[in-house]
Design an enzyme around this catalytic site. Structure first.
Site, PDB file in Angstrom:
ATOM      1  CG  ASN A 110      -1.941   1.063   1.188  1.00 28.09           C
ATOM      2  OD1 ASN A 110      -1.748   2.098   0.559  1.00 28.09           O
ATOM      3  ND2 ASN A 110      -3.043   0.829   1.862  1.00 28.09           N
ATOM      4  CG  ASP A 111       2.896   2.760  -3.726  1.00 30.54           C
ATOM      5  OD1 ASP A 111       3.966   2.411  -3.240  1.00 30.54           O
ATOM      6  OD2 ASP A 111       2.614   2.624  -4.933  1.00 30.54           O
ATOM      7  CB  CYS A 112      -1.567   5.572   0.089  1.00 26.54           C
ATOM      8  SG  CYS A 112      -1.534   5.853  -1.679  1.00 26.54           S
ATOM      9  CG  ASN A 167       2.924   7.179   2.609  1.00 29.00           C
ATOM     10  OD1 ASN A 167       2.042   7.917   2.183  1.00 29.00           O
ATOM     11  ND2 ASN A 167       3.403   6.179   1.904  1.00 29.00           N
TER      12      ASN A 167
END
Ligand code: BGC
Length: 820
Positions: A491-493, A495
């Site tokens: 999940n790139d998002c 963070n």
């Protein structure tokens, strides 16, 4: 043949299975519905009105034609053909001229698109494709006069050149408006901007007939302040013969046709790309070497030759699609598996996430995680390409086992702007490699010598790269013994180490946290799953001691997950940089996430004590909707810098509680592992486009391919799709459907058969090419089961177990598997 589905809404189009086409019946689809041309290095994206662009290898650095993203009207720039009959004119592809046509259709097929239009008794057909092994788009135009009188028709072609570097082309106007250069010879309009300096490539646009005029300067063709809908030249019916010097270069041919009643004439347009060696750049001073272009043109100088090339392309696709085909009682499933899902798999493999209607072709190159995953849907089609891609990816790995998140296809060097530290990246290399070997039996890939970090001095065999990927996880564990997340995991998002208050910063590359605290349960599950694959591989190649050592790490991780990542009814998602739980019932938002349920379940963590069963029930209860399974719930309602980009999205979109289709197949696979055929199928059909025809209007995206995201229940418009085409959903859905629902799964020894299907499926037929043999497989389900044991026979001989041992077979074989 129109599809017979009675639940099909067909507002915008329908499937034509016989021709492997999707037929679009209006130029005004909710979004441009695109197709891809090209199967190797040279590609084009083409909408249902011929909008789009083409490029050689890299859509950022070698873009031939201009396209305007985010344009008004939508979808501006393409390969246009204006047909002029007396004072009336229209577009042969439905747009950009706004004249209402008497008839219009666009047929998107496998690597080609065909546009039919008619107006005032004049019919046109444009067939657009990139022939095999050719760096050119062909646009074959046939014009037919269906009236009773002789017709004088004007045809104007149009494309606009991009000045090669697409990013610079859209930004550096102070330079670019002065640099454009063209040459004209016969019916070929050459584009040679920057050729005088460092480039040794040029473009050209040609037609196989003598011209009645041409234009190469955009404003001269369009007329002042006009759009593509009504160019002045077309309106007045005569080209200006303009010669571009700077400004915006285009290529437009003007051809006058005289058509007797019933007569057809064809014109073959070639939009090509030529690269010459530095020594052979020039014919004479400032005159480019046109010979390679002329050579190419001889291949396409007649309609017969062009149709012959189209025939080759069609046969290529038929052969590819025959490698795996299925016949179940469900036509929509068959259509997805036999045609459209495989087609999308090839496109996602070729283009990663670079060029689509949603990806500008300048931002993202080849993603390490994305491309490794894309191979699992494509390896049975062209394994040689997968082998090469895996080795390219491997060569961008860093010496510590981590990886550049992306690389540019032209340079094959890791992209320094984005860098690494996406800590799920390394283990995807294990998935792609083991999956490749299981498909092909080719262990030699492990011995290939591969550089690290794009540097020649650091070369080890590919097996070493896998070992370093594995070690990277255990060398980077956090306070609970779970893997550190780095900038983000799948999940790139999410963070957890990048705390940004500044809207000018990227969410992912602004690293402020200490980065040795936040941990990912998704990576933990991924490590157990693909770590086990690594162990199996070690055993296959006789590295028993390494296998045993590695197994201990996996067992330890498994225990750590059970101890620190079980929340009572589902798996936690992560620990943040302050050690707080994410994805727990104790959180007020983001209580449950799909990724850790998917990965821990697929890894079989808690399979024996009911945790997997419980986690999947929780997914069903909290995340499943009519449109697919949402990523998390409840959605985050406000931005929280300790969570990062995920909380930046309005609820229901993208990673913030959208239906992120990519991870739905993880749950589908997990359901099949528990033998839940009906549940798995229910999830499968919710996101698979062949089942969504009655939702064309709501979905908005192309109803023949998966999209990355469907808006979730918290969104303003649940069920609306976005980001179609380039998504890991394609490969994963195909993998789930073929290897887990149909259960035809390559293993090291051969092909294993373990279906988990709808009880109503009594007979399934599969054709499967595998390691040089052709298997006709029949799965019989006389008792209406979902899963369970099977009995197997090959060519009438009973076989122990459920694996067809590949070493025993070549040629044609009949396999009967009976579910008992
Ligand atoms: C990216 C993937 C990522 C996914 C979820 C996609 O846009 O291409 O790499 O896993 O988003 O964040």
């Amino acid at each position: 043949m129109q599809s017979s589905d009675d639940d099909t809404d067909q507002t915008y189009g329908y499937f034509d299975d016989q021709n492997y086409e999707y037929v679009i019946t209006t130029p005004y689809t909710p979004t441009p519905w695109i197709n891809y041309l090209g199967s190797n290095e040279f590609y084009g994206i083409i909408s249902n009105t011929a909008g789009g662009y083409c490029f050689d290898r890299d859509p950022k650095f070698r873009r031939l034609t201009r396209y305007r993203y985010n344009s008004v009207p939508l979808d501006s720039g393409g390969r246009y053909f204006y047909i002029r009959d007396e004072n009336d004119f229209w577009s042969a592809t439905g747009r950009p001229a706004t004249t209402q046509l008497d008839q219009y259709s666009c047929r998107h097929g496998m690597g080609y698109s065909r546009f039919n239009a008619s107006k005032n008794g004049i019919a046109t057909q444009v067939t657009s494709f990139i022939p095999l092994d050719t760096k050119a788009e062909i646009h074959s135009l046939v014009v037919t006069n269906h009236t009773q009188s002789t017709k004088s028709i004007d045809v104007f072609s149009f494309i606009e050149w991009c000045l090669w570097n697409a990013e610079d082309d859209g930004a550096n106007f102070q330079r670019n408006l002065s640099t454009a250069e063209v040459e004209i010879e016969g019916s070929t309009l050459y584009h040679k901007t920057e050729y005088r300096e460092r480039r040794n490539h040029y473009g050209f646009y040609s037609v196989n007939r003598q011209l009645d005029g041409y234009d190469t300067n955009r404003e001269s063709f369009l007329g002042p302040y006009r759009g593509f809908d009504r160019p002045e030249v077309v309106e007045k019916g005569q080209a200006n013969n303009s010669f571009a010097r700077g400004w915006s270069p285009i290529a437009s041919h003007h051809l006058k046709l005289e058509l007797a009643p019933g007569e057809s004439q064809s014109l073959e347009f070639v939009l090509g790309y030529i690269e010459v060696s530095v020594d052979h750049k020039w014919h004479s001073k400032n005159v480019i070497n046109k010979q390679p272009a002329k050579d190419m043109l001889t291949r396409f100088d007649s309609h017969e030759k062009v149709m012959d090339e189209l025939g080759k392309l069609n046969r290529y696709w038929r052969t590819l699609l025959c490698k795996f085909s299925v016949e179940t009682p469900d036509d929509k499933f068959n259509r997805a598996i036999n045609i459209w899902n495989q087609y999308q798999n090839m496109v996602t493999f070729n283009l990663s996430r670079s060029a689509s209607f949603y990806e500008s072709g300048i931002g993202r190159g080849i993603g390490f995680r994305d491309s490794n995953q894309d191979t699992i849907g494509f390896v049975h089609m062209v394994p040689e390409k997968v082998r090469a891609r895996i080795l390219d990816l491997s060569s961008t790995q860093k010496f510590d086992g981590s990886a550049y998140h992306q690389y540019q296809p032209l340079t094959k060097k890791g992209n320094a702007n984005i860098g690494g530290n996406f800590n799920d990246d390394p283990m995807w290399l294990v998935l792609s490699t083991t999956n490749y070997i299981k498909e092909t039996g080719d262990f030699s890939i492990l011995q290939e010598m591969v550089i690290y970090d794009g540097q020649e001095q650091a070369t080890h065999d590919h097996f070493d790269h896998l070992l370093r990927a594995f070690m990277h996880v255990i060398n980077n564990l956090g306070p609970h013994g779970l893997p550190l997340i780095g900038r983000a995991d799948w999940n790139d998002c999410l963070n957890l180490n990048c705390f940004s208050d500044d809207p000018n910063e990227s969410f992912q590359t602004t690293q402020v946290g200490a980065s040795d605290v936040a941990e990912s349960v998704m990576i933990a599950g991924q490590f157990v799953l693909y770590g086990q694959e690594f162990v199996d591989l070690c055993q296959q190649v006789g590295k028993i001691e390494l296998a045993n050592r590695s197994m201990k790490h996996i067992e330890k991780m498994r225990k750590t997950i059970e101890q620190h990542a079980w929340d009572g009814e589902w798996y936690l998602r992560a620990y943040d940089s302050r050690g707080k739980k994410i994805g727990s019932h104790k959180n007020s938002e983001g209580k449950i996430f799909i990724e850790s349920q998917g990965f821990c379940a697929m890894a079989g963590i808690g399979l024996n004590d009911g945790k997997v069963e419980q986690a999947l029930r929780s997914v069903d209860k909290h995340l499943a909707t009519d449109f697919g399974i949402m990523l998390n719930q409840p959605a985050y309602s406000q931005y929280d810098k300790y969570l990062g980009e995920i909380s930046s999205y309005p609820p229901g979109y993208k990673e913030n509680a959208g239906i992120f289709c990519h991870n739905n197949p993880w749950i589908i696979i997990a359901e099949t592992m528990l033998g839940h055929g009906e549940k798995a199928f229910e999830y499968y059909r919710k996101i698979t486009p062949t089942y969504l025809q009655n939702r064309q209007t709501l979905l908005k995206t192309e109803p023949y391919v998966y999209c990355q995201m469907i808006a979730g229940k918290d969104a303003a418009n649940p069920g609306e799709g976005k980001n179609s085409w380039l998504t890991g959903t394609a490969a994963w859905s195909y993998y789930a459907a073929t290897q887990y629902i149909l259960g035809i799964r390559p293993v090291y020894q051969g092909l294993s058969i373990a279906p988990c299907v709808l009880p109503s499926w009594k007979l399934i037929r599969v054709q499967r090419e595998f390691r040089g043999a052709q298997y006709s497989i029949e799965i019989h389900n006389p008792h209406g089961l979902s899963s369970g044991k099977i009995t197997l026979s090959i060519d009438g001989q009973p076989v122990e177990g459920n694996v067809i041992s590949s070493s025993s077979f070549n040629g044609q074989h009949t396999v009967i598997a009976t579910m008992v």
